[in-house]
Scaffold this active site. Structure first.
Site, PDB file in Angstrom:
ATOM      1  N   LYS A  29      39.419  47.254  32.174  1.00 37.00           N
ATOM      2  CA  LYS A  29      38.154  47.947  32.447  1.00 37.00           C
ATOM      3  C   LYS A  29      37.086  46.872  32.563  1.00 37.00           C
ATOM      4  O   LYS A  29      36.821  46.147  31.608  1.00 37.00           O
ATOM      5  CB  LYS A  29      37.834  48.923  31.311  1.00 37.00           C
ATOM      6  CG  LYS A  29      36.530  49.669  31.476  1.00 37.00           C
ATOM      7  CD  LYS A  29      36.387  50.712  30.373  1.00 37.00           C
ATOM      8  CE  LYS A  29      35.013  51.307  30.270  1.00 37.00           C
ATOM      9  NZ  LYS A  29      34.428  51.793  31.487  1.00 37.00           N
ATOM     10  N   THR A  32      31.189  49.593  33.704  1.00 37.58           N
ATOM     11  CA  THR A  32      30.836  50.858  33.094  1.00 37.58           C
ATOM     12  C   THR A  32      29.769  51.482  33.971  1.00 37.58           C
ATOM     13  O   THR A  32      29.024  50.771  34.655  1.00 37.58           O
ATOM     14  CB  THR A  32      30.376  50.694  31.633  1.00 37.58           C
ATOM     15  OG1 THR A  32      30.266  51.988  31.035  1.00 37.58           O
ATOM     16  CG2 THR A  32      29.059  49.960  31.531  1.00 37.58           C
ATOM     17  N   GLU A  82      37.375  50.847  36.465  1.00 34.40           N
ATOM     18  CA  GLU A  82      37.302  51.621  35.219  1.00 34.40           C
ATOM     19  C   GLU A  82      38.696  51.878  34.649  1.00 34.40           C
ATOM     20  O   GLU A  82      38.842  52.499  33.605  1.00 34.40           O
ATOM     21  CB  GLU A  82      36.609  52.964  35.465  1.00 34.40           C
ATOM     22  CG  GLU A  82      35.106  52.867  35.625  1.00 34.40           C
ATOM     23  CD  GLU A  82      34.359  52.947  34.311  1.00 34.40           C
ATOM     24  OE1 GLU A  82      34.989  52.852  33.239  1.00 34.40           O
ATOM     25  OE2 GLU A  82      33.130  53.103  34.366  1.00 34.40           O
TER      26      GLU A  82
END
Length: 111
Positions: A29, A32, A82
């Site tokens: 990841k 954000t 993500e």
């Protein structure tokens, strides 16, 4: 996703939901997505990251970039960053930011 705050020592400290911890730590990841109220990130800032649920710190990240984006512009590349499908990404955004159309993509690297 996480919430940005500053601790009493002026250190940037942010919270991610626990469900995202393993992906952040593993480097899977790398972005954000935030709404306007959580868009107070500055490029090259070092941020201590903790869990939203308990406040347990688990790593540090460096903010690489902050880009405005409209919800309809999200695509498979954002979902990949993500570490989820586009369908799942849209579900998560609906859960956290219902009805919000203008967002920010914050890219980072784990230190």
């Amino acid at each position: 996703m996480f919430l940005n705050r500053e601790d009493n020592n002026g250190t940037n400290k942010d919270n991610f939901f626990e469900r995202f911890e393993a992906d952040i730590v593993s480097g899977k990841k790398t972005i954000t997505i935030r709404d306007k109220s959580e868009n107070n990130f500055v490029k090259n800032t070092i941020v201590s990251v903790a869990t939203f649920e308990t406040g347990r710190e688990f790593c540090q990240i460096r903010i690489k970039d902050v880009q405005a984006i409209e919800r309809y512009q999200l695509n498979d590349f954002h979902a990949q960053q993500e570490n989820m499908t586009l369908k799942k990404l849209n579900q998560v955004i609906d859960e956290i930011y219902p009805g919000v159309k203008s967002l920010y993509v914050i890219s980072y690297e784990r230190l």
